[in-house]
Design an enzyme around this catalytic site. Structure first.
Site, PDB file in Angstrom:
ATOM      1  N   HIS A  74      -1.641  27.598 -25.123  1.00  0.00           N
ATOM      2  CA  HIS A  74      -1.400  26.611 -26.174  1.00  0.00           C
ATOM      3  C   HIS A  74      -0.351  27.106 -27.164  1.00  0.00           C
ATOM      4  O   HIS A  74      -0.137  28.314 -27.313  1.00  0.00           O
ATOM      5  CB  HIS A  74      -2.706  26.276 -26.908  1.00  0.00           C
ATOM      6  CG  HIS A  74      -3.388  27.456 -27.535  1.00  0.00           C
ATOM      7  ND1 HIS A  74      -3.235  27.813 -28.854  1.00  0.00           N
ATOM      8  CD2 HIS A  74      -4.248  28.361 -27.017  1.00  0.00           C
ATOM      9  CE1 HIS A  74      -3.971  28.886 -29.126  1.00  0.00           C
ATOM     10  NE2 HIS A  74      -4.598  29.242 -28.021  1.00  0.00           N
ATOM     11  N   ASP A  76      -0.321  25.815 -30.511  1.00  0.00           N
ATOM     12  CA  ASP A  76      -0.793  25.675 -31.888  1.00  0.00           C
ATOM     13  C   ASP A  76      -1.487  26.953 -32.345  1.00  0.00           C
ATOM     14  O   ASP A  76      -1.977  27.742 -31.535  1.00  0.00           O
ATOM     15  CB  ASP A  76      -1.730  24.478 -32.034  1.00  0.00           C
ATOM     16  CG  ASP A  76      -2.993  24.604 -31.183  1.00  0.00           C
ATOM     17  OD1 ASP A  76      -2.885  25.067 -30.026  1.00  0.00           O
ATOM     18  OD2 ASP A  76      -4.086  24.243 -31.658  1.00  0.00           O
ATOM     19  N   ASP A 100      -2.661  35.093 -30.285  1.00  0.00           N
ATOM     20  CA  ASP A 100      -3.377  33.844 -30.035  1.00  0.00           C
ATOM     21  C   ASP A 100      -2.539  32.650 -30.446  1.00  0.00           C
ATOM     22  O   ASP A 100      -2.669  32.136 -31.553  1.00  0.00           O
ATOM     23  CB  ASP A 100      -4.716  33.862 -30.782  1.00  0.00           C
ATOM     24  CG  ASP A 100      -5.633  32.721 -30.372  1.00  0.00           C
ATOM     25  OD1 ASP A 100      -5.314  32.029 -29.393  1.00  0.00           O
ATOM     26  OD2 ASP A 100      -6.665  32.532 -31.042  1.00  0.00           O
ATOM     27  N   GLU A 130      -5.240  23.266 -28.851  1.00  0.00           N
ATOM     28  CA  GLU A 130      -6.401  24.035 -28.402  1.00  0.00           C
ATOM     29  C   GLU A 130      -7.300  24.425 -29.559  1.00  0.00           C
ATOM     30  O   GLU A 130      -8.531  24.480 -29.419  1.00  0.00           O
ATOM     31  CB  GLU A 130      -5.923  25.287 -27.654  1.00  0.00           C
ATOM     32  CG  GLU A 130      -7.030  26.065 -26.943  1.00  0.00           C
ATOM     33  CD  GLU A 130      -7.662  27.157 -27.795  1.00  0.00           C
ATOM     34  OE1 GLU A 130      -8.668  27.736 -27.364  1.00  0.00           O
ATOM     35  OE2 GLU A 130      -7.146  27.428 -28.905  1.00  0.00           O
ATOM     36  N   GLU A 131      -6.713  24.715 -30.714  1.00  0.00           N
ATOM     37  CA  GLU A 131      -7.484  25.192 -31.857  1.00  0.00           C
ATOM     38  C   GLU A 131      -8.255  24.079 -32.555  1.00  0.00           C
ATOM     39  O   GLU A 131      -9.073  24.350 -33.441  1.00  0.00           O
ATOM     40  CB  GLU A 131      -6.562  25.876 -32.870  1.00  0.00           C
ATOM     41  CG  GLU A 131      -5.772  27.066 -32.328  1.00  0.00           C
ATOM     42  CD  GLU A 131      -6.628  28.290 -32.054  1.00  0.00           C
ATOM     43  OE1 GLU A 131      -7.860  28.207 -32.230  1.00  0.00           O
ATOM     44  OE2 GLU A 131      -6.075  29.322 -31.658  1.00  0.00           O
ATOM     45  N   GLU A 153      -4.988  33.801 -23.029  1.00  0.00           N
ATOM     46  CA  GLU A 153      -5.665  34.111 -24.285  1.00  0.00           C
ATOM     47  C   GLU A 153      -5.713  35.633 -24.415  1.00  0.00           C
ATOM     48  O   GLU A 153      -5.519  36.353 -23.424  1.00  0.00           O
ATOM     49  CB  GLU A 153      -7.092  33.545 -24.299  1.00  0.00           C
ATOM     50  CG  GLU A 153      -7.195  32.028 -24.332  1.00  0.00           C
ATOM     51  CD  GLU A 153      -6.870  31.434 -25.688  1.00  0.00           C
ATOM     52  OE1 GLU A 153      -6.767  32.204 -26.668  1.00  0.00           O
ATOM     53  OE2 GLU A 153      -6.739  30.192 -25.774  1.00  0.00           O
TER      54      GLU A 153
END
Length: 371
Positions: A74, A76, A100, A130-131, A153
């Site tokens: 991701h 974001d 991350d 994703e967050e 990740e």
């Protein structure tokens, strides 16, 4: 494919990615990623959910039986933005998103650009949220299918094959308001919260799913409580917000009615309780587990030298696991001996680990898709 065949500097990309804010909106980061792909000769598309997609190898429009792998992470991050810090030549890279997940993104992008995909097909699928809502991964779940997924990740280069699910909800207790001078005239919703929280503590023991061999026990944690309108009024309503970390085979859709049934037995007569999930119309990451003997797991573990273990947080991998073997893998750590790393002001990653992750994924892709 040799490094000279692709005009991509993994360290420069990683540094510029960290410098690009991506929590209030991901448009800049999405554009930066698309431009990077274009400069390397690959057209990127953006689907209706805001995912950035690029594909190499066999054409998906012409069914050929080709093995298909997806590299996902991701763009974001969580706020606030913390820009890149430190010497560009130093091994430790600091900044929000360093691990991350812009470190994993740099590694997956490098592998996507450099791997020899043979007769197979390789897709880069990068999500925007994703967050938060995970609608990007939810859309991919419905529109893409593959033979394996590598989800980027911070795993410290370990190969993670399982993770607990995560969803949130509210328990609303409804009573009857009255003047506080005579509490017996009303039904105090705040007072009823005490036995309700006791019942929440015992829910997993009474209703399972019990301890999972890989992931351990599920948890149900009250995280916020709100109720009452005035200090001299019996509160008619109290709301407890909770966090649920699930293990297989529990699914989010079945949890709310089961919990509501359990809690209703603990209420005084005349009171009601309602359990509902927060954001019920957006996808939650469910608990998942991939067979540790799967070819993707064994190949990536051999190439990375990492352990095979569960991941410590919920991820978008949960959306892909029902389709095919799915692993979580990348440089960096969620936490170290000093405390939190990901999502913290001291977020960092080692450049050497970003390179190592890229190399491991590249070699894994080449083995599974064929040189």
């Amino acid at each position: 494919m040799s490094e000279s065949d692709v005009h991509f500097d993994i360290d420069t990309f990683h540094r510029e990615a960290i410098e690009t804010p991506s929590h209030d909106g991901v448009d800049e980061m999405r554009e930066f990623l698309a431009e990077t792909l274009a400069s390397a000769g690959h057209e990127a598309t953006v689907d209706e959910a805001g995912n950035v997609l690029a594909t190499r190898g066999a054409d998906e429009r012409e069914p050929s039986g080709a093995t298909h792998l997806v590299l996902n992470t991701h763009i974001d991050t969580v706020p606030p933005h913390v820009p890149y810090e430190g010497d560009p030549d130093a091994d430790v890279v600091w900044g929000r998103g360093a691990c991350d997940a812009k470190g994993p993104l740099a590694a997956l992008l490098s592998a996507f650009l450099r791997a020899d995909v043979g007769d197979g097909r390789l897709t880069l699928a990068i999500t925007p949220d994703e967050e938060t809502l995970q609608t990007g991964a939810g859309h991919l779940k419905e529109t893409i299918s593959a033979d394996g997924y590598i989800v980027g990740e911070p795993t410290d280069l370990d190969v993670c094959t399982a993770a607990r699910g995560q969803f949130e909800g509210t328990v609303t207790i409804r009573g009857e308001s009255a003047h506080a001078s005579d509490p017996s005239d009303g039904l105090n919703a705040i007072r009823a919260a005490a036995p309700i929280m006791q019942a929440m503590e015992s829910y997993s023991d009474r209703h399972g799913p019990g301890e999972h061999e890989t992931l351990g026990f599920p948890t149900l944690t009250p995280s916020m409580i709100e109720g009452g309108e005035a200090p001299n009024q019996i509160p008619a309503e109290c709301t407890i917000t909770f966090d649920r970390r699930s293990v297989p085979p529990e699914r989010s859709s079945e949890f709310a009615p089961r919990l509501e049934e359990q809690l209703a037995q603990w209420l005084p007569e005349g009171m009601r309780v309602e359990v509902s999930l927060v954001r019920p119309d957006t996808p939650f990451p469910e608990a998942f587990e991939t067979d540790a003997d799967a070819g993707l797991v064994q190949t990536l573990a051999a190439e990375s030298g990492g352990e095979v273990r569960p991941f410590g947080a919920a991820t978008e991998a949960a959306h892909f696991a029902p389709d095919a073997p799915t692993v979580v893998f990348g440089p960096g750590v969620l936490a170290d001996e000093e405390g939190a790393v990901a999502h913290s002001e001291r977020e960092y990653v080692h450049r050497s680990d970003v390179h190592a992750a890229a190399d491991a994924v590249e070699r894994t892709v080449e083995q599974l898709l064929g040189e």
